[in-house]
Scaffold this motif. Sequence first.
Motif, short mmCIF file in Angstrom:
data_model
loop_
_atom_site.label_atom_id
_atom_site.label_comp_id
_atom_site.label_asym_id
_atom_site.label_seq_id
_atom_site.Cartn_x
_atom_site.Cartn_y
_atom_site.Cartn_z
N ALA A 45 10.69 0.70 -0.02
CA ALA A 45 9.53 1.48 -0.47
C ALA A 45 9.17 1.15 -1.92
O ALA A 45 8.00 1.21 -2.29
N GLU A 80 -2.76 9.64 7.35
CA GLU A 80 -1.37 9.59 6.91
C GLU A 80 -0.64 10.92 6.80
O GLU A 80 0.55 10.98 7.14
N ILE A 100 6.89 0.79 9.53
CA ILE A 100 6.85 -0.35 8.61
C ILE A 100 5.39 -0.63 8.27
O ILE A 100 4.58 -0.92 9.17
N TYR A 101 5.06 -0.54 7.01
CA TYR A 101 3.69 -0.70 6.53
C TYR A 101 3.29 -2.17 6.50
O TYR A 101 3.98 -3.00 5.91
N PRO A 103 0.30 -4.09 5.03
CA PRO A 103 -0.80 -3.76 4.13
C PRO A 103 -2.05 -4.62 4.27
O PRO A 103 -1.98 -5.82 4.49
N ALA A 111 -0.06 -1.81 -2.63
CA ALA A 111 0.79 -1.62 -1.45
C ALA A 111 2.09 -0.91 -1.83
O ALA A 111 2.53 0.01 -1.14
N ARG A 114 1.62 2.77 -2.39
CA ARG A 114 1.49 3.51 -1.13
C ARG A 114 2.84 3.66 -0.43
O ARG A 114 3.18 4.72 0.06
N THR A 115 3.62 2.58 -0.36
CA THR A 115 4.90 2.68 0.34
C THR A 115 5.87 3.60 -0.41
O THR A 115 6.66 4.29 0.23
N THR A 116 5.78 3.60 -1.72
CA THR A 116 6.61 4.52 -2.50
C THR A 116 6.23 5.96 -2.17
O THR A 116 7.10 6.80 -1.92
N MET A 120 8.13 4.24 2.96
CA MET A 120 8.13 3.28 4.07
C MET A 120 8.54 1.90 3.59
O MET A 120 8.22 1.50 2.47
N SER A 122 7.92 -2.15 3.95
CA SER A 122 6.66 -2.86 4.13
C SER A 122 6.89 -4.35 4.32
O SER A 122 7.94 -4.89 3.98
#
Length: 194
Positions: A45, A80, A100-101, A103, A111, A114-116, A120, A122
């Motif tokens: 993440a 989301e 799993i992102y 992007p 990206a 967002r994952t942080t 998630m 990525s």
Amino acid sequence: MLSFPPIACLALINSRSSHSNRKMTQCLKAVSRDALASLPSLKSADGSLLTPDVISESLKGKRVALYFAAGWCPMCTSFEPGLLQFRDASASSGKDVEIIYVPSDRSEADAVKRTTAMGMMSVPMGEESDELKRRFKIWAGVESSKLGTGRRSGVPALVVLDSDKGEELKFLAAESEGVKALSSWPLDDANGVW
């Protein structure tokens, strides 16, 4: 370690016989090896590259999906909260999911932000994420000049992966169905547990 062909593993899982836990564990490891090999490099993440062992341990016993989305996409950001609630509710019911992102963001920094925020893993932006987009025919409309026009869906969308070879088990059309698409996730399908 013993090696079991995938069909034999399904027979073990479905037989409910008294096979030892050790044989079942070996079988499941053999099944997920091909699925793990189907994945590209993954990042945590916070954006750091994960080792194969960390990825394997993180996915073990979970249902895995690729989440195609972008932070600049209003449909994605409104979808989301429901996706994260679904993830939490699945975990509470003993059916953990790992999302799993993949992007379509404008930059790697976007990206990671967002994952942080979503907690998630990525796929790195660039070739690896583009390959998944082509493979599953899902990308943002603004990526059509790079990826073409032969897509089946834009973002957001999810692809639930099987635990045998990491192939598509179920497509979740979040772009057209919104959070309602999550009800189609086959949480009880043994083929979806890594």
